[in-house]
Enzyme design. Structure first.
Site, PDB file in Angstrom:
ATOM      1  N   SER A  37       5.240   2.830   2.502  1.00 13.35           N
ATOM      2  CA  SER A  37       5.673   3.756   1.498  1.00 13.35           C
ATOM      3  C   SER A  37       6.234   4.919   2.007  1.00 13.35           C
ATOM      4  CB  SER A  37       4.430   4.039   0.561  1.00 13.35           C
ATOM      5  OG  SER A  37       3.894   2.911   0.111  1.00 13.35           O
TER       6      SER A  37
HETATM    7  N1  SAM Z   1      -0.262   0.847   1.601  1.00 10.74           N
HETATM    8  C1  SAM Z   1       1.268  -0.076   2.531  1.00 10.74           C
HETATM    9  C2  SAM Z   1       1.343   0.967   3.715  1.00 10.74           C
HETATM   10  O1  SAM Z   1       0.736   1.868   3.890  1.00 10.74           O
HETATM   11  O2  SAM Z   1       2.093   0.266   4.504  1.00 10.74           O
HETATM   12  C3  SAM Z   1       2.415  -0.228   1.643  1.00 10.74           C
HETATM   13  C4  SAM Z   1       2.127  -1.321   0.687  1.00 10.74           C
HETATM   14  S1  SAM Z   1       3.604  -1.909   0.235  1.00 10.74           S
HETATM   15  C5  SAM Z   1       4.501  -0.718  -0.745  1.00 10.74           C
HETATM   16  C6  SAM Z   1       2.814  -2.732  -1.162  1.00 10.74           C
HETATM   17  C7  SAM Z   1       1.961  -4.018  -0.651  1.00 10.74           C
HETATM   18  O3  SAM Z   1       1.397  -4.538  -1.676  1.00 10.74           O
HETATM   19  C8  SAM Z   1       2.843  -5.151   0.337  1.00 10.74           C
HETATM   20  O4  SAM Z   1       2.267  -5.188   1.726  1.00 10.74           O
HETATM   21  C9  SAM Z   1       2.586  -6.285  -0.611  1.00 10.74           C
HETATM   22  O5  SAM Z   1       2.591  -7.695   0.073  1.00 10.74           O
HETATM   23  C10 SAM Z   1       1.256  -6.161  -1.137  1.00 10.74           C
HETATM   24  N2  SAM Z   1       0.854  -6.684  -2.549  1.00 10.74           N
HETATM   25  C11 SAM Z   1       1.535  -7.267  -3.383  1.00 10.74           C
HETATM   26  N3  SAM Z   1       0.995  -7.818  -4.516  1.00 10.74           N
HETATM   27  C12 SAM Z   1      -0.368  -7.780  -4.043  1.00 10.74           C
HETATM   28  C13 SAM Z   1      -1.379  -8.398  -4.573  1.00 10.74           C
HETATM   29  N4  SAM Z   1      -1.665  -8.907  -5.826  1.00 10.74           N
HETATM   30  N5  SAM Z   1      -2.574  -8.289  -3.616  1.00 10.74           N
HETATM   31  C14 SAM Z   1      -2.721  -7.972  -2.748  1.00 10.74           C
HETATM   32  N6  SAM Z   1      -1.504  -7.048  -2.278  1.00 10.74           N
HETATM   33  C15 SAM Z   1      -0.394  -7.257  -2.733  1.00 10.74           C
END
Ligand code: SAM
Length: 213
Positions: free
Chosen positions: A64
């Protein structure tokens, strides 16, 4: 795995930029100033690490934008020792910021590739959140309840399990919406059936996806 004076200098500039964009919480700014964001990106993309931008981290996902990390962290109003659940570990950067804030962090990631890569990286950096490979929609009932919950992907709706796993008096920060943009929601749990929802403007996230299995 080096954190050189030039990285620290750029990080200080980024922290000052976030303050100029309206982030006020000193502990959040100090945490951003401490976490070596360049180590969460591939080394060839290092020069992008201290720009206020989201960036690809593989598996079609992103780390992000620093402003978003700071904004969500500020909304959480964490205190040292708080149990915080993060949905969407991704690169592990947000989880590391929360560890720097003195929280006991639990984080769930549904992409195995990212879970494996990030588990290794955080061990090397000596950040020690509890990382779980699974479906964030379900939360982590074994470790509930949580003082704070942060969702770092765009949720089409507020998952019931997460509402249940939030302590009374706790706060959940979740970007909600199905289109290109989501509304950042701060949800305060006053009682088991009493949730106050405060809107904090529009943001852009990759979607919170359903279970892979
Ligand atoms: N917090 C992260 C960082 O500091 O790098 C950025 C997060 S990224 C914008 C969104 C993340 O949510 C991705 O890694 C994606 O694989 C994960 N994601 C999407 N759906 C999900 C779910 N149902 N459960 C867990 N993780 C999920």
């Amino acid at each position: 795995m080096k954190d050189l004076p030039r990285h620290k200098g750029k990080r200080k500039q980024l922290t000052d930029l976030l303050a100029s964009k309206g982030i006020k919480n000193k502990a959040v700014l100090a945490a951003i100033n401490n976490v070596p964001r360049h180590l969460f990106l591939e080394s060839s993309f290092e020069e992008h690490a201290y720009q206020d931008k989201a960036f690809p981290i593989g598996a079609d996902q992103t780390i992000s934008q620093p402003y978003t990390v700071a904004f969500q962290s500020e909304l959480l109003k964490t205190q040292k020792g708080h149990k915080v659940l993060e949905i969407g570990t991704g690169s592990g950067y947000q989880a590391s910021v929360l560890v720097e804030l003195g929280c006991k962090v639990f984080s769930i990631e549904r992409q195995k590739e990212l879970f494996d890569k990030t588990s290794l990286l955080l061990k090397k950096l000596n950040y020690k959140p509890y990382l779980s490979y699974g479906d964030g929609y379900k939360g982590l009932p074994t470790y509930a309840p949580f003082d704070r919950i942060i969702v770092t992907a765009g949720a089409p709706f507020i998952p019931e399990a997460l509402k249940q796993q939030l302590k009374v008096g706790g706060i959940m920060v979740i970007p909600q919406g199905e289109g290109d943009t989501q509304t950042m929601l701060e949800i305060i749990k006053h009682a088991d059936d009493d949730f106050e929802i405060i809107e904090h403007g529009d943001f852009r996230f990759v979607p919170l996806l359903g279970d892979k299995n």
